[in-house]
Design a protein around this motif. Sequence first.
Motif, mmCIF file in Angstrom:
data_model
loop_
_atom_site.group_PDB
_atom_site.id
_atom_site.type_symbol
_atom_site.label_atom_id
_atom_site.label_comp_id
_atom_site.label_asym_id
_atom_site.label_seq_id
_atom_site.Cartn_x
_atom_site.Cartn_y
_atom_site.Cartn_z
ATOM 1 N N GLU A 54 -3.333 12.201 3.211
ATOM 2 C CA GLU A 54 -4.246 11.925 2.096
ATOM 3 C C GLU A 54 -5.171 13.109 1.838
ATOM 4 O O GLU A 54 -5.409 13.498 0.686
ATOM 5 C CB GLU A 54 -5.059 10.669 2.413
ATOM 6 N N LEU A 62 -3.283 15.754 0.066
ATOM 7 C CA LEU A 62 -3.114 15.466 -1.360
ATOM 8 C C LEU A 62 -4.388 15.786 -2.140
ATOM 9 O O LEU A 62 -4.344 16.384 -3.232
ATOM 10 C CB LEU A 62 -2.732 13.993 -1.544
ATOM 11 N N SER A 67 -4.737 19.394 -2.412
ATOM 12 C CA SER A 67 -3.768 19.936 -3.371
ATOM 13 C C SER A 67 -4.273 19.772 -4.806
ATOM 14 O O SER A 67 -4.166 20.701 -5.627
ATOM 15 C CB SER A 67 -2.423 19.234 -3.204
#
Length: 367
Positions: A288, A291, A294
Motif C-alpha cells: 500500500e 502504491l 507511486s
Amino acid sequence: MASNGSSPSAGDTENSLEKIKRQLTSASGRNLLQGPLLKRSETLRKWNERWIILDPTTGKMEYKMRRNEPVVKGTIVFDANSTISMSPVNFHGLPKYDGCCFYIGTPQKKEYFLCAETPGAAKAWVSTLQATQLVLKAHKEAVNSLSGSGSAKLGTVATVVAAANSMALESTKEIEAAMRISMRNALGMVSSRVSEAPMDDLTIMKETLRVKDEELQQLARDIRARDSTIKEIAEKLTETAEAAEAAAAAAHAMDEQRRIACTEIERLVNESQKQLESSMLKLGAYEEKVLALSKEREDILKQRDSAFREAQLWRSELAKARERVVILEGAVVRAEERARVAEADSEAKAKEAMEKDFVATKDREEL
C-alpha cells in the motif's frame, strides 16, 4: 506421531529378543555328537586319532588327544558357507577306510581331512555337520532380521535346532555302533595274542565291574564337562541378554529423542507459520505504501514536466528578448555613428565657415 509409530516396533524387538533368549536357553538340553576320528595333520600329513566333540546348536567343534583328557587340543572352525562332503577318494590309503573319509573346506582356504571307522559313521558326521550349518545360517538370518536386514522367522531357528539335535542323536547311535565294531576288532586282535586260558565267574565279574566303573567315571567327567559348557553358554547368553536389554534401552532413548525432536519441529513449524502470516501482513502494508509513493511520484513527475515546459517557454521568450536587445544595440550603434558623422560634418562646416569668415575679415581689412 512418530513416537506412537515407533513404540510398537520397540516392543516387537523386545519380544523377539526374549524369544531368541528362550530358544538359546532351551538349547542347554542339546545332544553333543562326539566320537573318535582320524585327523590328518596340516604339516606332516600324518594321521592322528582324535576325540572329536561337536555341538550342533552352536557349531563349535573341538578335539582332544584322548577321550579322558580334560584339555582341548584344538578347534575345527567352519561356518554356513563351508564345504562339507563325503570324499570319493580314500585319503588314508588303507583299504578298510574306503568310503570312510570326508572333507571340510572353509571360505578362508582352511581344509580339514577326517576319517571315521565305518562309512556309516562318516555319513553320520557329515549329516550332522550339514545340519549344524543350517543352524548357523538360521541364527545369522535371525540376527539380521532383528536389525532389519533379513527376513528369517524365529520359528525357523527353533526348527533347525531341533532337527540338528535329532540328527546328532541319530548320528550318536551310528558312531557308538562304529565304536563297538572297532572295540570288537581291537579285542579280537588282543585275544588272538593272549592265551586261551578259561576265566572263572569272579574274574569275569571283576573285569565287568572295572569296565563299568571306568565307564561311570568317564560318564561323570563328561557330565561335568557338559555342565561346565552349559554354564559357559548360560553366561554368554546372560551377556547377550544384557546387551539386548541395553540395545532395547538405547532404542527407547532414541525413540524419546525422536519424539522430542518431532515436538520441537512442530513448534518451529507453528512459529514459522506465524512469522509468515505477520510477514504477509507487513508485505501488504508495504505494498500500500508503495502504491501511494507511486502515485506521489507520478504527480511529482507531472509537476516536473510542467515546470520543464514553462522553463522552455521562458527560454524562448528570453531568446526573443536577447534578439531584440541585439537589434536595439545595432540601432544605437548606427545612431551613434550617424551622430558622430553629423558632428564631424558640423565641425567641418563650422571650421569652413570660420575660415571663410577669417578670409572675409582679412579681405575687409585689406580693403
